[in-house]
Design an enzyme around this catalytic site. Structure first.
Site, short mmCIF file in Angstrom:
data_model
loop_
_atom_site.label_atom_id
_atom_site.label_comp_id
_atom_site.label_asym_id
_atom_site.label_seq_id
_atom_site.Cartn_x
_atom_site.Cartn_y
_atom_site.Cartn_z
N LYS A 1 124.45 -101.77 -3.77
CA LYS A 1 124.28 -103.22 -3.93
C LYS A 1 123.52 -103.53 -5.23
O LYS A 1 124.03 -103.26 -6.29
CB LYS A 1 123.61 -103.79 -2.68
CG LYS A 1 124.17 -103.24 -1.35
CD LYS A 1 125.61 -103.64 -1.10
CE LYS A 1 126.27 -102.90 0.07
NZ LYS A 1 125.53 -102.89 1.34
N ARG B 1 124.35 -78.64 -4.51
CA ARG B 1 123.95 -79.40 -3.31
C ARG B 1 122.43 -79.43 -3.17
O ARG B 1 121.85 -80.38 -2.69
CB ARG B 1 124.60 -78.80 -2.04
CG ARG B 1 124.05 -79.38 -0.74
CD ARG B 1 124.99 -79.21 0.45
NE ARG B 1 125.62 -77.92 0.50
CZ ARG B 1 124.99 -76.77 0.82
NH1 ARG B 1 123.72 -76.76 1.13
NH2 ARG B 1 125.66 -75.63 0.84
N TYR C 1 121.61 -104.92 9.63
CA TYR C 1 122.91 -104.60 9.06
C TYR C 1 123.81 -103.94 10.12
O TYR C 1 123.36 -103.03 10.81
CB TYR C 1 122.73 -103.68 7.85
CG TYR C 1 124.01 -103.22 7.23
CD1 TYR C 1 124.80 -104.09 6.48
CD2 TYR C 1 124.45 -101.91 7.39
CE1 TYR C 1 125.99 -103.66 5.92
CE2 TYR C 1 125.64 -101.48 6.82
CZ TYR C 1 126.40 -102.36 6.09
OH TYR C 1 127.58 -101.92 5.53
N ASP D 1 114.48 -101.58 5.20
CA ASP D 1 115.70 -101.60 4.40
C ASP D 1 115.52 -102.70 3.34
O ASP D 1 115.54 -103.88 3.66
CB ASP D 1 116.90 -101.89 5.32
CG ASP D 1 118.23 -101.87 4.57
OD1 ASP D 1 118.23 -102.09 3.34
OD2 ASP D 1 119.27 -101.64 5.22
C1 LIG Z 1 125.52 -102.15 2.58
C2 LIG Z 1 124.27 -102.03 3.34
C3 LIG Z 1 123.92 -100.84 4.00
C4 LIG Z 1 124.83 -99.63 4.05
O1 LIG Z 1 125.00 -99.07 2.80
P1 LIG Z 1 126.35 -98.30 2.33
O2 LIG Z 1 126.05 -97.94 0.92
O3 LIG Z 1 127.49 -99.25 2.49
O4 LIG Z 1 126.50 -97.11 3.22
C5 LIG Z 1 122.70 -100.79 4.64
N1 LIG Z 1 121.87 -101.86 4.67
C6 LIG Z 1 122.18 -103.01 4.08
C7 LIG Z 1 121.23 -104.17 4.14
C8 LIG Z 1 123.39 -103.15 3.39
O5 LIG Z 1 123.69 -104.32 2.81
#
Ligand SMILES: *Cc1c(COP(=O)(O)O)cnc(C)c1O
Length: 398
Positions: A215, A64, A117, A190
């Site tokens: 993503k 961890r 988001y 983000d």
């Molecule tokens: C999918 C997404 C998240 C969250 O991420 P997870 O891996 O699903 O927890 C945050 N910000 C954006 C822009 C996203 O597309």
């Protein structure tokens, strides 16, 4: 207690001036020192031998706390975003939560975009709201409006997403960072939609970059993960402590899959962008489409800012408002054969999504709701003529 042991894998210095595509393939990925294996192994272990009490090797003590595969991913992410350091987590939201826990205390305010988001909004408003954190949402694509809101709210954190999901609004990161810093706030961007290939928020003034590596970075719809990249080392120890003490780490195999995806990030994002640009242009003049939302279209209100702060393309995400309203949009979303109806984005395969019932169902009926005739496309890297033919036949079903 040992700090994270990334030094062992840290070849960033050697690639400091290298192209993004080179860094994606090589940083954190030197051949294995023992065996010469060109691809570093997956260190699937929970613990490490100690040569004497308290003498782990290269700082590794417990899984961890640190893991070599995670360290390799972390140096790769830090390099791609031009940050001082990066920390990897089990999901994008776990990364966001660890960052917010590190920065906030009760009574603090977060200013975020009003089409941030959905999960981020839920985390700040519903989870952090219970702990005395105030959430203020505004239209961050309007710099003058944002200035007034930030000056009044005096937030601890300004949370920026650009392009936004699913309406593809663009915010001027450099202008907002200046305003936020003048008010003493920290700036988080983000960067999930653009990826570091197209946009590097730290060079625009951001203090932190967060990613859902699920993503574009992972890129193959086979792993859930997240990351925080830090512009400087100021908060590094505190964030590392949060990662270690909260425990929402990414597994060795998930880190390895993400690193594998990152190697092709440069070519993938270029192709995603080219395909999306062509489809957005075609859709914007299609009779069954009321409006196409894509920052690469000169008619898009954020096009000039996007052209200034994004480089080499405008990404793979396109949204459309379908003429004929909700039923027409639903029929379109359910009629594609190549585009897969599903949540998420950023994988090599094209996805189609009806936000108001799928990704954005949690904000239905609120001011953050997505219009009922909007369909979102995550344009993949397939042949663009095949993708266009598929959308064309689906629009013909309306
Ligand atoms: C999918 C997404 C998240 C969250 O991420 P997870 O891996 O699903 O927890 C945050 N910000 C954006 C822009 C996203 O597309």
């Amino acid at each position: 207690m040992a700090q994270h042991a990334e030094g062992f894998f840290d070849n960033r210095e050697r690639f400091r001036d290298a192209d993004m595509a080179t860094r994606a393939v090589r940083v954190g990925l030197d051949p294995d020192k023992e065996t010469g294996s060109v691809v570093p192994p997956i260190y699937q272990t929970s613990t490490y031998v100690q040569d004497g009490i308290g003498h782990g090797r290269h700082g590794y003590e417990y899984g961890r706390m640190s893991n070599p595969t995670r360290d390799a991913l972390q140096v790769s992410l830090a390099s791609l975003e031009n940050g001082a350091a990066a920390l990897s987590f089990s999901s994008g939201l776990a990364a966001e939560d660890a960052l917010l826990r590190t920065l906030l205390k009760p009574g603090d305010t977060v200013v975020s975009g009003n089409d941030v988001y959905g999960g981020t909004h839920r985390l700040i408003a519903k989870i952090w709201g219970e702990w005395g954190v105030h959430s203020v949402e505004t239209d961050l694509s309007d710099v003058d409006l944002a200035r007034g809101v930030i000056e009044e709210a005096q937030p601890r954190v300004v949370w920026i997403e650009t392009p936004t999901n699913p309406m593809m609004q663009i915010s001027d990161v450099a202008a907002l960072a200046e305003i936020a810093h003048q008010s003493g706030a920290l700036v988080v961007v983000d960067n999930t939609f653009a990826s570091p290939v197209l946009q590097q928020p730290i060079s625009l003034g951001a203090d932190f970059v967060v990613h859902s590596t699920t993503k574009y970075l992972g890129g193959h719809s086979d792993v859930v993960g997240g990351a925080v990249v830090l512009a400087t080392d100021e908060y590094e120890d505190r964030l590392w402590f949060s990662q270690y003490a909260l425990g929402a780490i990414s597994s060795p195999f998930d880190c390895w899959l993400t690193l594998r995806g990152i190697k092709t990030l440069g070519v993938r994002v270029q192709r995603h962008s080219e395909n999306a640009q062509q489809l957005a242009e075609w859709l914007s003049s299609h009779p069954k489409i009321e409006q196409a939302f894509y920052p690469g279209l000169p008619s898009h209100p954020g096009h000039d800012v996007a052209a200034k702060q994004m480089h080499g393309g405008f990404g793979g995400m396109v949204s459309v408002a379908v003429a004929g309203g909700e039923q027409a949009a639903r029929t379109f979303a359910e009629s594609t054969k190549l585009f897969v109806l599903g949540e998420s984005l950023g994988g090599v395969e094209s996805l189609i999504n009806y936000p108001s019932e799928m990704t954005h169902a949690s904000v239905k009926g609120t001011p953050l709701a997505v219009p009922l005739n909007v369909v979102r496309l995550s344009v993949g890297i397939e042949g663009v003529d095949d993708l266009q033919a598929d959308l064309s036949q689906a629009l013909d079903q309306i």
